[in-house]
Each structure stands twice: as structure tokens, then as C-alpha cells.
Design a protein around this motif. Structure first.
Motif, short mmCIF file in Angstrom:
data_model
loop_
_atom_site.label_atom_id
_atom_site.label_comp_id
_atom_site.label_asym_id
_atom_site.label_seq_id
_atom_site.Cartn_x
_atom_site.Cartn_y
_atom_site.Cartn_z
N ALA A 106 7.17 6.72 -9.64
CA ALA A 106 6.19 7.58 -10.30
C ALA A 106 5.08 8.01 -9.35
N ALA A 107 4.82 7.19 -8.35
CA ALA A 107 3.72 7.47 -7.41
C ALA A 107 4.20 8.12 -6.12
N ARG A 108 5.43 8.58 -6.10
CA ARG A 108 6.06 9.01 -4.85
C ARG A 108 5.31 10.13 -4.13
N ASN A 109 4.51 10.93 -4.83
CA ASN A 109 3.82 12.05 -4.20
C ASN A 109 2.48 11.68 -3.58
N ALA A 110 2.06 10.44 -3.73
CA ALA A 110 0.79 10.01 -3.14
C ALA A 110 0.93 9.91 -1.62
N PRO A 111 -0.13 10.22 -0.88
CA PRO A 111 -0.06 10.11 0.58
C PRO A 111 0.25 8.69 1.07
N LEU A 112 -0.24 7.68 0.33
CA LEU A 112 0.00 6.29 0.70
C LEU A 112 0.39 5.52 -0.55
N VAL A 113 1.57 4.93 -0.54
CA VAL A 113 2.05 4.10 -1.65
C VAL A 113 2.30 2.70 -1.13
N LEU A 114 1.56 1.73 -1.67
CA LEU A 114 1.74 0.33 -1.32
C LEU A 114 2.23 -0.41 -2.56
N CYS A 115 3.20 -1.28 -2.39
CA CYS A 115 3.72 -2.10 -3.48
C CYS A 115 3.24 -3.53 -3.26
N ALA A 116 2.79 -4.19 -4.32
CA ALA A 116 2.10 -5.46 -4.09
C ALA A 116 2.25 -6.42 -5.25
N GLY A 117 2.13 -7.69 -4.88
CA GLY A 117 1.92 -8.81 -5.78
C GLY A 117 0.93 -9.73 -5.09
N PHE A 118 0.69 -10.88 -5.67
CA PHE A 118 -0.27 -11.80 -5.05
C PHE A 118 0.15 -12.21 -3.65
N ALA A 119 1.44 -12.30 -3.39
CA ALA A 119 1.93 -12.80 -2.11
C ALA A 119 1.47 -11.96 -0.92
N VAL A 120 1.20 -10.67 -1.16
CA VAL A 120 0.77 -9.79 -0.07
C VAL A 120 -0.57 -9.14 -0.38
N ALA A 121 -1.37 -9.78 -1.23
CA ALA A 121 -2.61 -9.16 -1.70
C ALA A 121 -3.60 -8.88 -0.58
#
Length: 235
Positions: A106-121
């Protein structure tokens, strides 16, 4: 500036910020973090189970991953506890989950897309700082944008990115009491396949890994379905 955005699927984002952080603590973006820690080179985020299977069919050496119980055509399940035992050195994974992959697409058109959970917060917060992001949208993928574990993680990352010192233990306690954490615990009690006893503890471990995870739209080969490519983002 940061804001929280509700995303229940591909239509969940009506506006695109300079950066989007897609949160799925339990379990997609903890699973991907452990996959990268296990040596995976890249993870393709598929839009549907059919798309994931099509990619797997064209590339039999890729590792196909899905939510829920094991199913024909898929090599393993969306579980950090299961994936951490696999040698994924140099491997490409194809992932389709109910919430996380939909939020990223859904966010594919954003200049920067980061995917995250606590492990990489913490690494995600550093990436926002390195990219000098002025406005960040946090996409809460679980429970139609209301998942307590995702909200807690988003607020933790936003606090770190703002230069404050958010209480990690408080955020993790909030996540541990979430509906999804309770559902996983219930599934374990009933022997539900696709769940590992260590899944929730692994998902509720803050700042385990030093990398963020960046997703970029990818032009697929002829005949392949569209996807995004997720890779470790070292900052």
C-alpha cells in the motif's frame, strides 16, 4: 513530524509521506528480520498467495513463506521461531502475509518505505535520521490499524527518531498484552500449526538487530506478478 496511519490493506493509504514505516510486530517483520539475520539476501513481498506461488513456480530455489499452517507449494511459515533454525545464506524468500505485506504494498509509492518490528526499531529510527526525513507516516497493519503491539512499536520508533528516550520495557509490556499475542498463546495451547513457542518472545525483543529493512518496488520479469523487494538497510 510523525503521524499514525490506519492501513487495513492496499487501499489503506490515501496520502504518501516522504517516508513510511510499515509496522507488523506479530509476526511478519520480525520473521523477515530473523531471515536476514540467517543470511537471506532479499525477500520479495507478494500481493497474494497466488502471486507468491507463481514466483515460487518460476524460481523453485526460492523459499516461499506464508501465514498460518503449512500448505502445498510453500516451504515454511511466517514464524521467526521456525525461520531462525534455517540456513538462508544467500537465499531469496517470497513472503505473503495477511497484514504486513499488504501494508508495504500500500505504501509502495513513498520515496522511502521501511518495514519494522521491535527487533529493528532503533535501526529504523537511525535510518529516518540518516535520510533526514521530515515527515513520517507509521502504518499500523494489525487489527485494522488498532493493533496494540504495532502502535506501541510505532510510538517507540517515533520517540527514538525524535531524540527522546522512550521506555522500551513499557512498550514491550503493552505489546505482550495485545490481542494478537493472546491469540498466538491460545494457538500454542491448542497445537495450532504454524506457530512456534518462541514466536512471541522473539517478536517482543527490542533492538536485536543493527539493520533496518527497506522495501522498494521492483520491475518483475516478463510474466511475473508485481512485488516489492525487501533488503537489509545498514545505517
Amino acid at each position: 513530524m510523525a503521524e499514525l496511519a490506519d492501513s487495513g490493506g492496499p487501499a489503506g493509504l490515501s496520502e504518501v509521506s516522504s517516508a513510511v514505516v510499515v509496522i507488523d510486530v506479530l509476526r511478519a517483520f520480525t520473521t523477515t528480520a530473523w531471515a536476514f539475520a540467517g543470511g537471506a539476501e532479499q525477500i520479495l513481498l507478494a500481493g497474494s498467495l497466488a502471486d507468491a506461488l507463481a514466483l515460487k513456480t518460476r524460481h523453485p530455489d526460492w523459499v516461499s513463506v506464508k501465514d498460518g499452517p503449512p500448505a502445498p507449494g510453500f516451504d515454511t511459515v511466517n514464524s521467526p521461531g521456525h525461520l531462525r533454525s534455517l540456513d538462508l545464506t544467500g537465499r531469496t524468500l517470497v513472503l505473503k502475509t495477511t497484514n504486513g505485506t499488504a501494508g508495504a504494498l500500500a505504501a509502495r509509492n513513498a520515496p522511502l518505505v521501511l518495514c519494522a518490528g521491535f527487533a529493528v526499531a532503533a535501526a529504523t529510527a537511525r535510518a529516518l535520521a540518516v535520510h533526514r526525513v521530515r515527515r513520517t507516516t507509521f502504518v499500523i497493519t494489525g487489527d485494522d490499524g488498532l493493533a496494540e503491539e504495532d502502535l506501541a512499536c510505532a510510538q517507540y520508533i517515533a520517540g527514538l527518531a525524535a531524540g527522546s528516550a522512550p521506555d522500551a520495557e513499557l512498550c514491550l509490556r503493552r505489546a505482550s498484552r495485545s490481542v494478537r499475542a493472546a491469540e498466538i498463546a491460545e494457538g500454542l495451547r491448542h497445537g495450532y500449526p504454524g506457530i512456534h513457542p518462541d514466536d512471541v518472545p522473539l517478536c517482543l525483543e527490542a533492538d536485536r538487530f543493527p539493520f533496518a529493512m527497506r522495501a522498494v518496488p521492483t520491475a518483475p520479469a516478463d510474466g511475473e506478478p508485481a512485488y516489492m523487494t525487501l533488503r537489509p538497510h545498514h545505517v
